[in-house]
Design an enzyme around this catalytic site. Structure first.
Site, PDB file in Angstrom:
ATOM      1  N   TYR A  47      18.576  -4.185   1.050  1.00 11.53           N
ATOM      2  CA  TYR A  47      17.112  -4.195   1.172  1.00 11.53           C
ATOM      3  C   TYR A  47      16.554  -5.618   1.061  1.00 11.53           C
ATOM      4  CZ  TYR A  47      12.246  -3.366  -0.344  1.00 11.53           C
ATOM      5  OH  TYR A  47      10.872  -3.384  -0.479  1.00 11.53           O
ATOM      6  N   SER A  67       8.640  -8.742   0.598  1.00 11.29           N
ATOM      7  CA  SER A  67       8.736  -8.327  -0.802  1.00 11.29           C
ATOM      8  C   SER A  67       9.068  -9.521  -1.683  1.00 11.29           C
ATOM      9  CB  SER A  67       9.852  -7.286  -0.948  1.00 11.29           C
ATOM     10  OG  SER A  67      10.112  -7.010  -2.309  1.00 11.29           O
TER      11      SER A  67
HETATM   12  P1  NAD Z   1       6.235   4.434   0.503  1.00  9.61           P
HETATM   13  O1  NAD Z   1       7.408   5.285   0.297  1.00  9.61           O
HETATM   14  O2  NAD Z   1       4.911   4.994   0.203  1.00  9.61           O
HETATM   15  O3  NAD Z   1       6.195   3.901   1.998  1.00  9.61           O
HETATM   16  C1  NAD Z   1       7.336   3.661   2.766  1.00  9.61           C
HETATM   17  C2  NAD Z   1       7.147   4.415   4.059  1.00  9.61           C
HETATM   18  O4  NAD Z   1       8.175   4.030   4.966  1.00  9.61           O
HETATM   19  C3  NAD Z   1       7.254   5.912   3.927  1.00  9.61           C
HETATM   20  O5  NAD Z   1       6.023   6.507   3.636  1.00  9.61           O
HETATM   21  C4  NAD Z   1       7.757   6.320   5.305  1.00  9.61           C
HETATM   22  O6  NAD Z   1       6.692   6.819   6.085  1.00  9.61           O
HETATM   23  C5  NAD Z   1       8.228   5.021   5.926  1.00  9.61           C
HETATM   24  N1  NAD Z   1       9.582   5.188   6.460  1.00  9.61           N
HETATM   25  C6  NAD Z   1      10.757   5.095   5.809  1.00  9.61           C
HETATM   26  N2  NAD Z   1      11.777   5.374   6.661  1.00  9.61           N
HETATM   27  C7  NAD Z   1      11.201   5.635   7.866  1.00  9.61           C
HETATM   28  C8  NAD Z   1      11.707   5.994   9.143  1.00  9.61           C
HETATM   29  N3  NAD Z   1      13.024   6.133   9.379  1.00  9.61           N
HETATM   30  N4  NAD Z   1      10.817   6.208  10.150  1.00  9.61           N
HETATM   31  C9  NAD Z   1       9.487   6.093   9.947  1.00  9.61           C
HETATM   32  N5  NAD Z   1       8.957   5.755   8.753  1.00  9.61           N
HETATM   33  C10 NAD Z   1       9.816   5.533   7.739  1.00  9.61           C
HETATM   34  O7  NAD Z   1       6.486   3.101  -0.338  1.00  9.61           O
HETATM   35  P2  NAD Z   1       5.730   1.688  -0.388  1.00  9.61           P
HETATM   36  O8  NAD Z   1       6.210   1.080  -1.641  1.00  9.61           O
HETATM   37  O9  NAD Z   1       4.289   1.818  -0.142  1.00  9.61           O
HETATM   38  O10 NAD Z   1       6.418   0.884   0.793  1.00  9.61           O
HETATM   39  C11 NAD Z   1       5.697   0.248   1.828  1.00  9.61           C
HETATM   40  C12 NAD Z   1       6.315  -1.109   2.123  1.00  9.61           C
HETATM   41  O11 NAD Z   1       6.143  -1.959   1.009  1.00  9.61           O
HETATM   42  C13 NAD Z   1       7.813  -1.068   2.394  1.00  9.61           C
HETATM   43  O12 NAD Z   1       8.121  -1.942   3.474  1.00  9.61           O
HETATM   44  C14 NAD Z   1       8.405  -1.613   1.119  1.00  9.61           C
HETATM   45  O13 NAD Z   1       9.639  -2.242   1.340  1.00  9.61           O
HETATM   46  C15 NAD Z   1       7.340  -2.623   0.736  1.00  9.61           C
HETATM   47  N6  NAD Z   1       7.380  -3.036  -0.657  1.00  9.61           N
HETATM   48  C16 NAD Z   1       7.159  -2.140  -1.654  1.00  9.61           C
HETATM   49  C17 NAD Z   1       7.214  -2.568  -2.965  1.00  9.61           C
HETATM   50  C18 NAD Z   1       6.975  -1.631  -4.111  1.00  9.61           C
HETATM   51  O14 NAD Z   1       7.224  -2.027  -5.259  1.00  9.61           O
HETATM   52  N7  NAD Z   1       6.525  -0.415  -3.892  1.00  9.61           N
HETATM   53  C19 NAD Z   1       7.497  -3.908  -3.259  1.00  9.61           C
HETATM   54  C20 NAD Z   1       7.725  -4.790  -2.221  1.00  9.61           C
HETATM   55  C21 NAD Z   1       7.660  -4.346  -0.913  1.00  9.61           C
END
Ligand code: NAD
Ligand code: MG
Length: 297
Positions: free
Chosen positions: A202, A189
């Site tokens: 985080y 991230s």
């Molecule tokens: P999202 O909520 O769609 O996806 C996160 C997923 O993590 C969930 O759908 C869930 O299936 C999974 N998860 C969480 N806890 C879990 C557990 N205990 N067991 C199994 N699965 C679990 O959100 P997103 O933003 O698409 O996140 C995806 C990745 O991108 C993450 O690693 C997040 O840190 C990273 N990210 C997101 C952003 C943003 O702004 N959205 C920015 C930087 C990084």
């Protein structure tokens, strides 16, 4: 219909969004997110870059993981999708899109905080796909709090369990199956470099993911396995409304980036496709930033 290859102004590629304040219990559903997101159902066009590949993706029901799953299928891969049992509705939608491409979608719900499940997940993906040559560690947990005193041991440990321990355990189990040419892509991230004061736990995991990626990439390079990472900036996903951001921050989410807007999940997909496809054969230990212009080191 325009797709990701259509010549376009990145400022106005998607309709502008100002998300209303809203809350969903963790883990949140794309089906209930206001406004909805673009995960590529209508806008991602495959060009055969992952023909015949077999990929395991975590957090593949929603957000970035869902967009990557759709893109991988359109590029010719069969995919195994992990997510939490509470996310079955989102996962079924993505599986339908994948199967409509004539690709396999193997659904493997379960909690990544459970070490035994991580092991079983890899074994079940290998069985369901008939092998494994691509892994995308994308699941993540993000809970914003104002002060360090509000982070109890349970939050601290579960954030590390999902973001760090699971990535390690899944990668370790996958290595037994990955033949030369295979790839691992981890999800870090912008928070690894610019930690928000509300996301100390985080952001620390995201910095660790970067370092893990660069170390492991060197270790397994001579085995023909490439390890890289993607660093998203602010992307509109269910993570943000299930306590990932303070509610007051949602309307302005992403607007302070140089592009002036949050990213859509499908905008992340080409980075994962590139790092998984053999076209990136000389790219190892790299973190590809997809941040809307926010600088990274
Ligand atoms: P999202 O909520 O769609 O996806 C996160 C997923 O993590 C969930 O759908 C869930 O299936 C999974 N998860 C969480 N806890 C879990 C557990 N205990 N067991 C199994 N699965 C679990 O959100 P997103 O933003 O698409 O996140 C995806 C990745 O991108 C993450 O690693 C997040 O840190 C990273 N990210 C997101 C952003 C943003 O702004 N959205 C920015 C930087 C990084
Ligand atoms: Mg989800």
């Amino acid at each position: 219909m325009a797709d990701q290859l259509t010549f376009t102004d990145p400022v106005t590629r998607f309709p502008e969004i100002t998300p209303p304040k809203q809350h969903q219990p963790e883990p949140g559903l794309d089906a209930e997110l206001i406004p909805g997101t673009d995960r590529g159902e209508e806008s991602y066009r495959g060009t055969g870059r992952l023909e015949g590949r077999r990929a395991l993706l975590t957090g593949a029901d929603s957000g970035i993981g869902a967009a990557v799953a759709i893109a991988f299928a359109r590029e010719g891969a069969d995919v195994a999708l992990n997510y939490l049992p509470q996310e079955e509705q989102d996962a079924q939608h993505i599986a339908e899109v994948i199967r409509a491409e004539g690709r396999a979608a193997v659904l493997l719900p379960g909690d990544l905080a459970d070490a035994a499940f991580c092991r079983r997940l890899v074994a079940d993906a290998v069985e369901g796909l008939g092998g494994l040559d691509a892994l995308v560690n994308n699941a993540g947990r993000q809970i914003a709090v104002d002060s360090l005193e509000e982070i109890d041991d349970e939050q601290w440990e579960s954030t590390f369990a999902v973001n760090i321990h699971a990535m390690f355990r899944i990668a370790r189990a996958a290595l037994a199956h990955l033949v030369p040419g295979s790839t691992i892509v981890n999800t870090t991230s912008i928070q690894a470099y610019q930690p928000s004061p509300t996301l100390v736990d985080y952001a620390s995991t995201k910095a660790a993911i970067n370092t893990f990626t660069k170390g492991l990439a060197q270790q397994v390079a001579s085995r023909g396995i490439r390890v890289n990472a993607v660093a998203p900036g602010p992307i509109w996903t269910p993570l943000q409304v299930s306590d990932g951001q303070p509610k007051e921050a949602l309307p302005e989410f992403g607007k302070s980036t140089p592009l002036g807007r949050a990213g859509q999940p499908t905008e992340l997909a080409p980075a994962y496709v590139f790092l998984t496809s053999s076209e990136s054969s000389y790219v190892l230990g790299e973190t590809l930033a997809v941040t809307g212009g926010s600088p990274t080191p």
